[in-house]
Structure formats: C-alpha cells, structure tokens
Design an enzyme around this catalytic site. Structure first.
Site, PDB file in Angstrom:
ATOM      1  N   HIS A 158      -9.891  60.627 114.966  1.00  0.00           N
ATOM      2  CA  HIS A 158      -8.804  61.438 115.516  1.00  0.00           C
ATOM      3  C   HIS A 158      -8.914  62.923 115.177  1.00  0.00           C
ATOM      4  O   HIS A 158      -7.999  63.700 115.456  1.00  0.00           O
ATOM      5  CB  HIS A 158      -7.461  60.895 114.994  1.00  0.00           C
ATOM      6  CG  HIS A 158      -6.323  61.116 115.928  1.00  0.00           C
ATOM      7  ND1 HIS A 158      -5.175  61.785 115.562  1.00  0.00           N
ATOM      8  CD2 HIS A 158      -6.166  60.754 117.218  1.00  0.00           C
ATOM      9  CE1 HIS A 158      -4.340  61.811 116.587  1.00  0.00           C
ATOM     10  NE2 HIS A 158      -4.913  61.213 117.609  1.00  0.00           N
TER      11      HIS A 158
ATOM     12  N   LYS B 236      -9.804  66.883 115.324  1.00  0.00           N
ATOM     13  CA  LYS B 236      -9.861  67.866 116.404  1.00  0.00           C
ATOM     14  C   LYS B 236     -10.253  69.196 115.774  1.00  0.00           C
ATOM     15  O   LYS B 236      -9.401  70.038 115.508  1.00  0.00           O
ATOM     16  CB  LYS B 236      -8.498  67.979 117.097  1.00  0.00           C
ATOM     17  CG  LYS B 236      -7.909  66.637 117.543  1.00  0.00           C
ATOM     18  CD  LYS B 236      -6.438  66.805 117.937  1.00  0.00           C
ATOM     19  CE  LYS B 236      -5.782  65.466 118.196  1.00  0.00           C
ATOM     20  NZ  LYS B 236      -5.584  64.674 116.959  1.00  0.00           N
TER      21      LYS B 236
ATOM     22  N   ASP C 280     -21.145  78.533 113.872  1.00  0.00           N
ATOM     23  CA  ASP C 280     -22.136  79.182 112.996  1.00  0.00           C
ATOM     24  C   ASP C 280     -21.878  78.910 111.517  1.00  0.00           C
ATOM     25  O   ASP C 280     -22.210  79.737 110.657  1.00  0.00           O
ATOM     26  CB  ASP C 280     -22.161  80.697 113.246  1.00  0.00           C
ATOM     27  CG  ASP C 280     -22.728  81.042 114.612  1.00  0.00           C
ATOM     28  OD1 ASP C 280     -23.534  80.262 115.136  1.00  0.00           O
ATOM     29  OD2 ASP C 280     -22.342  82.091 115.163  1.00  0.00           O
TER      30      ASP C 280
END
Length: 218
Positions: free
Chosen positions: A158, A160, A165
């Site tokens: 779940h 996100k 870089d």
C-alpha cells in the site's frame, strides 16, 4: 669521512622533513575537503513542498513534449499541483524509484516512460492485485523495458512514494491515478531532508530484494 657522514645525514634529514611536510599538507588538504563537503551539504537548498489535490485540470503537453511555449490547446496552462509534480519528476537525472499501490494515470506514466527513454534508471514496485486491474499502466511500463516487481501476498503493498536521484522524496496519500489527481482530497510531501529520504530508500531496497522474481512461490 666525518664530513661525508655529516652531508649524508643532512641530506636524509632534508628528505624526511620534506616527507613530513607533504604528509602534513596532505592531511590538512583532506580535512579541508571534508569541511567543504560538510559545508556544501548544509548549504544545499532545502526543499520542502506540499501539494494538495484535486488539482486543477491543466495542460501538461509543453512539459512533456515541447521544449518551450504552449501547445495551443484550450486547456489552462496555469500552474497546478499536477504540473508541479510532473516538473519534479522531469528533474530526475539518474534514478527514479517508484513504490506505488495503484498506477493508472496516463500523463504520469508518459512522464515515467520519457525518463526511461532519457536514460534514467527507473524501478517500480507495485501491488500484485491492483497492477492487474483494467487501466493499470504497469503493463505499459514493462513493455517500455522498465523493471517492475510486486508482492506475492493477499495483503496490499500500500505504499505511495517515489525517490528521485536518491535525494528527493515524494510521499503522501496520493495514488498515481486520475481520480486521485483530479477528484480526491489527497496530499503529497516533497522533501530532500536526508533524515526522511534515507528510510524510504532503505525500505525500497528491502522490498526490491524481497520481491525478487526468483523468490516467488506461485
């Protein structure tokens, strides 16, 4: 004979003093470099930004496909949360690590594919259930040659978040879906605070290793 030994002693003494001097200067040089590196790290521009959604509907064509100017469409070209998100992504130069529960937005997937085509090392971790739903862009990413790994559990992957870089973190409630971008109440934090970035980097590497396809048992 005494004069010879005296001259020899003087010669070696001079050489030793020179070596000691070189050693001291080298040590001072290294210390100075370390100080400068620490100073540059502190001097680095601090990035802390929060984006809220739903975003205004704006044209992202110029950012993705045109070097300058507007595309001429009737959509607004004003600044918006989705435009700022895409600009952050397009600033990537070396690597982009994505760990996303749901990824269905066309403009964001086009951005990721474009970065891959530019030579950026893109890696994606996805949820095994949601990556297979209609509208998922995971297949498009894989077709473009971007490596994707997923969990093998009934529980959701779940997360996100994204790391640009290895120095800039993007995280929040935002799924990379059109509904989240244009309809839902969502948030996205963007920061280059090393104390926050590193744990997410570590988590990505841990999951990337855990979700190695050679370890799948189905």
């Amino acid at each position: 004979m005494f004069g010879y030994h005296r001259d020899l002693f003087a010669m070696w003494s001079t050489r030793i003093l020179k070596l000691v001097g070189i050693f001291i200067l080298s040590a001072l040089g290294l210390e100075l470099m370390a100080v400068l590196l620490r100073y540059n790290r502190k001097k680095r521009t601090k990035l802390q930004e929060v984006l809220f959604f739903p975003s205004r509907v704006t044209c992202v064509y110029p950012s993705l496909y045109v070097e300058s100017g507007k595309c001429g469409c009737k959509r607004s070209h004003a600044d918006s949360s989705i435009m700022r998100l895409i600009r952050h992504l397009l600033s990537t130069r070396q690597s982009l690590d994505l760990c996303l529960f749901s990824f269905t937005d066309t403009e964001l997937s086009s951005t990721v594919v474009l970065l891959h085509q530019r030579g950026v090392r893109v890696r994606v971790i996805a949820d095994s259930n949601y990556m297979a739903l209609n509208g998922s862009k995971i297949g498009i990413l894989r077709k473009a040659g971007i490596p994707v790994r997923h969990d093998q559990s009934r529980a959701y992957m779940h997360h996100k978040f994204a790391v640009i870089d290895k120095t800039v973190l993007l995280t929040g409630s935002l799924n990379w879906t059109s509904q989240a971008l244009l309809e839902n109440r969502e948030n996205l934090l963007i920061t280059n605070d090393e104390a926050l970035v590193k744990p997410f980097l570590d988590q990505f590497e841990e999951l990337w290793e855990e979700y190695d396809p050679t370890k799948y048992n189905f």
